[in-house]
Design a protein around this motif. Structure first.
Motif: not given
Ligand SMILES: Nc1ncnc2c1ncn2[C@@H]1O[C@H](COP(=O)(O)OP(=O)(O)OP(=O)(O)O)[C@@H](O)[C@H]1O
Ligand SMILES: [Mg+2]
Lengths: 265, 248
Positions: A85-88, A90-92, A95-96, A98-100, A147, A265
């Motif tokens: 896995p490579s998502l955060d 704690d973000l939605t 947001e994941n 958007e970050f990308h 993503r 987690r």
């Protein structure tokens, strides 16, 4: 025309040779399956192709860029769904995404539209505001695929994208992938342990074991070379029947640490 | 720029969303404040040191800042273990910007934590010389936080799991904390401690905070500022080097 070219690639971890002098190429637009038993060196190879690991020896070209000195061009050329896995969490979901988009410099005005389009593609639009830690394994996988596509990569790496998923979700994921390849001409580089999936999906297959390439060709070619009736039989004939030592991966061990440290987690 | 911004924003969002973490990391500074503040207060005052709470609060605010900052840096290990680090490492952005974004994020969170402790200190009778001095105070908090976040990040880039965390706390952070003149004045301490204190970056952070909060300090606050900036640049350069070589 080949979009990935690998020449005499070797990766050593200390004395251990994880990838042993392999050469192959991937054609533009094809679905390419990189198969092999546990510990064969698939993930290690993908990490080298995607700039995460430095090769010990060898040359790599991705989308005609040289991996040694055109790293950022290489990086813009591909999207990747990692084996782990490579998502955060704690973000939605949004947001994941958007970050990308920001990291890849996706045009600010086009960002919301692109994110919506992709979240809809993987049926997660109505969950966009939920924290990823509330997602099931299948939803996380779909989000990772969405993503990886934001910056319209020419190549997508999928390292065991369907492991641990139910048949419905697996079918779903493979149908996105076929669509991508057919409609958008994206080159797909995948690994999987489900041989029926590889047989159905892949235009071409390379089989690797103990770091060495031991077979390559279309699924039909591999079957006729080994005189077998399915890719699974061909795979077993090539790689033998012995079971590979399956050490608990470091991530699993960390998970249990994390629990001790009181993080869920 | 946008890389740095989005990484900063991520740290802030994660911080604000984790109430247990906020409360948890307020616990230790509060304990120190109460135990030392009320335990040693009368001795300190009898020895002619003045009001101990006034002396102690800058040190305890710094403590909250430093602990949060180190943890923010070390969090890199979590990101590596849970895979998110790979997502940033394959992106077409410079590693240094990733590190800067993380460090700014971690430092901002630490400043918030320091302000929280300061607010609580007001409740037990702490008084600032002037309310506007909060601005220089925030600058000193930020520089201290920046140094320690960058230090934590640099250390974390060499580590693969959280097991080393207690070692870092007990053999690096706690000594730096006690040597910094946080809970007793270094000026009257043995020579060895005085000398060691002068090479402790936190000494300058706390000295600057004392200047801002209560108007007394060992050095000229500009010197404190320069030394902190110097230390931060040094660790940032080291971190840059380590971060660029790091494999995910
Ligand atoms: N960082 C590392 N240090 C030491 N050895 C490693 C490291 N990463 C991988 N290896 C070893 O290299 C070999 C190949 O691992 P790799 O992850 O590439 O296998 P894989 O083909 O992806 O297997 P799987 O199907 O189980 O995912 C394994 O024996 C593994 O233990
Ligand atoms: Mg693998």
């Amino acid at each position: 025309m080949s979009i990935i070219e690998v020449k005499n690639l070797t990766k050593k971890f200390g004395d251990f040779v994880a990838v042993d002098n392999i050469s192959f190429s991937v054609e533009k637009g094809e679905i390419f399956a990189f198969l092999g038993p546990n510990g064969a060196g698939k993930t290690t190879t993908i990490k080298m192709l995607t700039t995460l690991l430095e090769p010990t020896v060898g040359e790599i070209k991705v989308n005609n860029f040289n991996l040694k000195n055109e790293r950022d061009d290489v990086r813009r050329s591909f999207g990747i769904v990692f084996q782990d896995p490579s998502l955060d969490d704690d973000l939605t979901a949004y947001e994941n995404m958007e970050f990308h988009a920001v990291l890849y410099g996706h045009d600010k005005n086009d960002r919301p539209k692109r994110i919506e389009e992709l979240l809809r593609l993987v049926d997660l639009w109505d969950r966009q505001k939920n924290l990823v830690k509330t997602f099931s394994g299948g939803m996380k996988r779909r989000l990772e695929i969405a993503r990886a596509l934001i910056h319209t990569p020419k190549i997508i790496f999928l390292d065991e994208p369907t492991v641990g998923l139910d048949p419905q979700t697996r079918n779903h994921i493979w149908s996105y992938v076929v669509n991508l390849s057919k409609k958008e001409g994206v080159t797909v580089f995948l690994t999987t342990h489900y041989m029926e999936e590889a047989e159905k999906m892949a235009n071409r297959v390379v089989v690797i074991d103990h770091g060495k390439i031991i077979g390559s060709g279309t699924p039909a070619e591999l079957k006729s070379k080994t005189e077998t009736n399915s890719l699974e039989e061909a795979f077993l004939k090539l790689t033998g029947n012995s079971i590979r030592p399956d050490e608990a991966s470091s991530v699993d061990m960390l998970r249990s640490h994390a629990r001790m440290w009181g993080r869920k987690r | 720029m946008s890389t740095i911004y989005i990484l900063w924003l991520r740290q802030l969002k994660k911080y604000i969303r984790s109430t247990p973490r906020i409360i948890g990391s307020l616990g230790q500074p509060l304990l120190f404040l109460l135990v030392f503040g009320f335990g040693f207060g009368s001795i300190f005052e009898k020895a002619g040191g003045g009001n101990y709470i006034q002396f102690l609060v800058p040190g305890i605010v710094a403590m909250a800042v430093v602990f949060t900052a180190i943890f923010g840096g070390i969090e890199l290990i979590w990101d590596r273990q849970f895979g998110f680090l790979k997502e940033t490492m394959v992106a077409p952005v410079s590693r240094f910007n990733i590190m800067l974004g993380r460090t700014f994020g971690g430092a901002s969170v630490s400043v918030l934590q320091g302000i929280a402790v300061l607010l609580i200190s007001f409740l037990i009778g702490f008084k600032m010389q002037h309310i506007l001095m909060i601005f220089p105070a925030v600058i000193f908090m930020f520089l201290t936080a920046f140094f320690f976040t960058a230090l934590g990040t640099a250390i974390a880039s060499k580590l693969t799991d959280m097991q080393a965390f207690p070692i870092i706390m007990n053999f690096l952070v706690m000594p730096l904390f006690f040597l910094s003149g946080s809970i007793f004045p270094l000026d009257t301490a043995p020579k060895v401690l005085q000398v060691l204190g002068k090479i402790d970056p936190l000494f300058y952070g706390i000295d600057g905070l004392r200047f801002a909060f209560i108007g007394t300090s060992h050095f000229n606050p500009w010197i404190d500022l320069l030394v902190l900036v110097g230390f931060s640049l040094m660790v940032l350069l080291a971190g840059k080097h380590l971060f660029e070589k790091m494999e995910a």
